[in-house]
Design a protein around this motif. Structure first.
Motif, PDB file in Angstrom:
ATOM      1  N   GLU A  33       0.824  -1.213   0.000  1.00  0.00           N
ATOM      2  CA  GLU A  33       0.000   0.000   0.000  1.00  0.00           C
ATOM      3  C   GLU A  33       0.861   1.266   0.000  1.00  0.00           C
ATOM      4  OE1 GLU A  33       0.849  -1.170   4.115  1.00  0.00           O
ATOM      5  OE2 GLU A  33      -0.140  -2.277   2.529  1.00  0.00           O
ATOM      6  N   ASN A  34       2.164   1.139   0.233  1.00  0.00           N
ATOM      7  CA  ASN A  34       3.065   2.291   0.208  1.00  0.00           C
ATOM      8  C   ASN A  34       3.422   2.727  -1.212  1.00  0.00           C
ATOM      9  OD1 ASN A  34       3.307   2.516   3.019  1.00  0.00           O
ATOM     10  ND2 ASN A  34       4.871   0.937   3.054  1.00  0.00           N
ATOM     11  N   TYR A  35       3.094   1.930  -2.198  1.00  0.00           N
ATOM     12  CA  TYR A  35       3.435   2.243  -3.586  1.00  0.00           C
ATOM     13  C   TYR A  35       2.331   3.061  -4.244  1.00  0.00           C
ATOM     14  CZ  TYR A  35       7.622  -0.558  -3.471  1.00  0.00           C
ATOM     15  OH  TYR A  35       8.875  -1.031  -3.172  1.00  0.00           O
ATOM     16  N   ILE A  36       2.742   4.160  -4.854  1.00  0.00           N
ATOM     17  CA  ILE A  36       1.801   5.069  -5.515  1.00  0.00           C
ATOM     18  C   ILE A  36       2.258   5.305  -6.951  1.00  0.00           C
ATOM     19  CG2 ILE A  36       1.047   6.158  -3.360  1.00  0.00           C
ATOM     20  CD1 ILE A  36       2.950   8.471  -3.945  1.00  0.00           C
ATOM     21  N   PRO A  37       1.350   5.771  -7.813  1.00  0.00           N
ATOM     22  CA  PRO A  37       1.717   5.999  -9.215  1.00  0.00           C
ATOM     23  C   PRO A  37       2.807   7.063  -9.384  1.00  0.00           C
ATOM     24  CG  PRO A  37      -0.648   5.887  -8.995  1.00  0.00           C
ATOM     25  CD  PRO A  37      -0.089   5.945  -7.598  1.00  0.00           C
ATOM     26  N   TYR A  38       3.663   6.794 -10.358  1.00  0.00           N
ATOM     27  CA  TYR A  38       4.678   7.737 -10.825  1.00  0.00           C
ATOM     28  C   TYR A  38       4.212   8.128 -12.220  1.00  0.00           C
ATOM     29  CZ  TYR A  38       9.413   9.354 -12.082  1.00  0.00           C
ATOM     30  OH  TYR A  38      10.505  10.096 -12.484  1.00  0.00           O
ATOM     31  N   VAL A  39       3.765   9.371 -12.388  1.00  0.00           N
ATOM     32  CA  VAL A  39       3.127   9.772 -13.645  1.00  0.00           C
ATOM     33  C   VAL A  39       4.097  10.456 -14.592  1.00  0.00           C
ATOM     34  CG1 VAL A  39       0.840   9.915 -12.597  1.00  0.00           C
ATOM     35  CG2 VAL A  39       2.223  11.965 -12.768  1.00  0.00           C
ATOM     36  N   ARG A  40       3.834  10.250 -15.868  1.00  0.00           N
ATOM     37  CA  ARG A  40       4.637  10.799 -16.961  1.00  0.00           C
ATOM     38  C   ARG A  40       3.700  11.548 -17.909  1.00  0.00           C
ATOM     39  NH1 ARG A  40       5.226   5.133 -20.235  1.00  0.00           N
ATOM     40  NH2 ARG A  40       3.024   4.944 -20.675  1.00  0.00           N
ATOM     41  N   PRO A  41       4.245  12.255 -18.880  1.00  0.00           N
ATOM     42  CA  PRO A  41       3.391  12.892 -19.882  1.00  0.00           C
ATOM     43  C   PRO A  41       2.635  11.847 -20.688  1.00  0.00           C
ATOM     44  CG  PRO A  41       5.603  13.795 -19.964  1.00  0.00           C
ATOM     45  CD  PRO A  41       5.643  12.587 -19.072  1.00  0.00           C
ATOM     46  N   SER A  42       1.410  12.154 -20.997  1.00  0.00           N
ATOM     47  CA  SER A  42       0.604  11.257 -21.818  1.00  0.00           C
ATOM     48  C   SER A  42      -0.585  12.019 -22.383  1.00  0.00           C
ATOM     49  CB  SER A  42       0.103  10.080 -20.976  1.00  0.00           C
ATOM     50  OG  SER A  42      -0.667   9.210 -21.771  1.00  0.00           O
ATOM     51  N   TYR A  43      -1.033  11.595 -23.533  1.00  0.00           N
ATOM     52  CA  TYR A  43      -2.201  12.247 -24.121  1.00  0.00           C
ATOM     53  C   TYR A  43      -3.499  11.711 -23.534  1.00  0.00           C
ATOM     54  CZ  TYR A  43      -2.797   8.193 -27.173  1.00  0.00           C
ATOM     55  OH  TYR A  43      -2.988   6.924 -27.654  1.00  0.00           O
ATOM     56  N   ARG A  44      -3.414  10.690 -22.691  1.00  0.00           N
ATOM     57  CA  ARG A  44      -4.575  10.177 -21.957  1.00  0.00           C
ATOM     58  C   ARG A  44      -4.166   9.978 -20.503  1.00  0.00           C
ATOM     59  NH1 ARG A  44      -5.814   6.516 -26.672  1.00  0.00           N
ATOM     60  NH2 ARG A  44      -7.484   7.625 -27.719  1.00  0.00           N
ATOM     61  N   GLN A  45      -5.051  10.332 -19.597  1.00  0.00           N
ATOM     62  CA  GLN A  45      -4.700  10.234 -18.182  1.00  0.00           C
ATOM     63  C   GLN A  45      -4.407   8.796 -17.756  1.00  0.00           C
ATOM     64  OE1 GLN A  45      -7.503  11.797 -15.316  1.00  0.00           O
ATOM     65  NE2 GLN A  45      -5.879  12.102 -13.836  1.00  0.00           N
ATOM     66  N   TYR A  46      -5.212   7.837 -18.217  1.00  0.00           N
ATOM     67  CA  TYR A  46      -5.013   6.456 -17.768  1.00  0.00           C
ATOM     68  C   TYR A  46      -3.647   5.906 -18.184  1.00  0.00           C
ATOM     69  CZ  TYR A  46      -6.091   4.554 -22.403  1.00  0.00           C
ATOM     70  OH  TYR A  46      -6.067   4.241 -23.729  1.00  0.00           O
ATOM     71  N   SER A  47      -3.069   6.426 -19.256  1.00  0.00           N
ATOM     72  CA  SER A  47      -1.759   5.935 -19.685  1.00  0.00           C
ATOM     73  C   SER A  47      -0.608   6.779 -19.124  1.00  0.00           C
ATOM     74  CB  SER A  47      -1.678   5.869 -21.206  1.00  0.00           C
ATOM     75  OG  SER A  47      -1.833   7.149 -21.771  1.00  0.00           O
ATOM     76  N   SER A  48      -0.925   7.722 -18.247  1.00  0.00           N
ATOM     77  CA  SER A  48       0.137   8.547 -17.677  1.00  0.00           C
ATOM     78  C   SER A  48       0.867   7.851 -16.519  1.00  0.00           C
ATOM     79  CB  SER A  48      -0.401   9.912 -17.223  1.00  0.00           C
ATOM     80  OG  SER A  48      -1.250   9.784 -16.110  1.00  0.00           O
ATOM     81  N   ILE A  49       0.338   6.736 -16.026  1.00  0.00           N
ATOM     82  CA  ILE A  49       1.046   6.002 -14.979  1.00  0.00           C
ATOM     83  C   ILE A  49       2.191   5.229 -15.626  1.00  0.00           C
ATOM     84  CG2 ILE A  49       0.924   4.220 -13.204  1.00  0.00           C
ATOM     85  CD1 ILE A  49      -1.974   5.043 -12.716  1.00  0.00           C
ATOM     86  N   ASP A  50       3.403   5.654 -15.314  1.00  0.00           N
ATOM     87  CA  ASP A  50       4.604   5.043 -15.880  1.00  0.00           C
ATOM     88  C   ASP A  50       5.047   3.838 -15.062  1.00  0.00           C
ATOM     89  OD1 ASP A  50       7.043   4.936 -17.496  1.00  0.00           O
ATOM     90  OD2 ASP A  50       8.037   5.642 -15.682  1.00  0.00           O
ATOM     91  N   ALA A  51       4.880   3.937 -13.751  1.00  0.00           N
ATOM     92  CA  ALA A  51       5.331   2.897 -12.828  1.00  0.00           C
ATOM     93  C   ALA A  51       4.757   3.231 -11.459  1.00  0.00           C
ATOM     94  CB  ALA A  51       6.850   2.867 -12.779  1.00  0.00           C
TER      95      ALA A  51
END
Length: 113
Positions: A33-51
């Motif tokens: 539960e300590n792991y959270i999304p690391y977001v990157r640029p993306s043209y869609r929000q759902y695909s902005s989670i990189d890791a």
């Protein structure tokens, strides 16, 4: 962004740059539960989670809560896309987080996005 545009944006928001991937340990799926999304640029929000990253290993000022506005500032055709987060996250260095300089409702953040 042009200097004039940045100046106008800074009247409304504090601009916080993201954290470079060289400073984080990324995994494909959250391990706890300590792991959270690391977001990157993306043209869609759902695909902005990189890791996912362990928030216990991230500086507190680089962890942002749900309902935070962020914008892609670089990327393959995805710069200038803006979103309001649905969960806690860490932004990568090609994403700028926009912190309102005054109290702002979720609806107003969505308008700016």
């Amino acid at each position: 962004m042009k200097n004039r545009d940045t100046a106008a944006l800074k009247e409304i928001f504090t601009l916080v740059p993201g954290l470079a991937s060289s400073y984080v340990e990324r995994v494909k799926r959250p391990l706890t539960e300590n792991y959270i999304p690391y977001v990157r640029p993306s043209y869609r929000q759902y695909s902005s989670i990189d890791a996912y990253v362990n928030k216990k290993l991230i500086p507190a000022e680089k962890i942002f809560p749900a309902h935070t506005l962020y914008v892609s500032t670089d990327g393959q055709g995805s710069h200038t896309y803006a979103y309001v987060s649905v969960c806690e996250f860490v932004a990568n260095s090609n994403v700028t987080v926009l912190i309102p300089n005054r109290e702002m409702s979720l609806e107003e953040k969505l308008f700016y996005a």
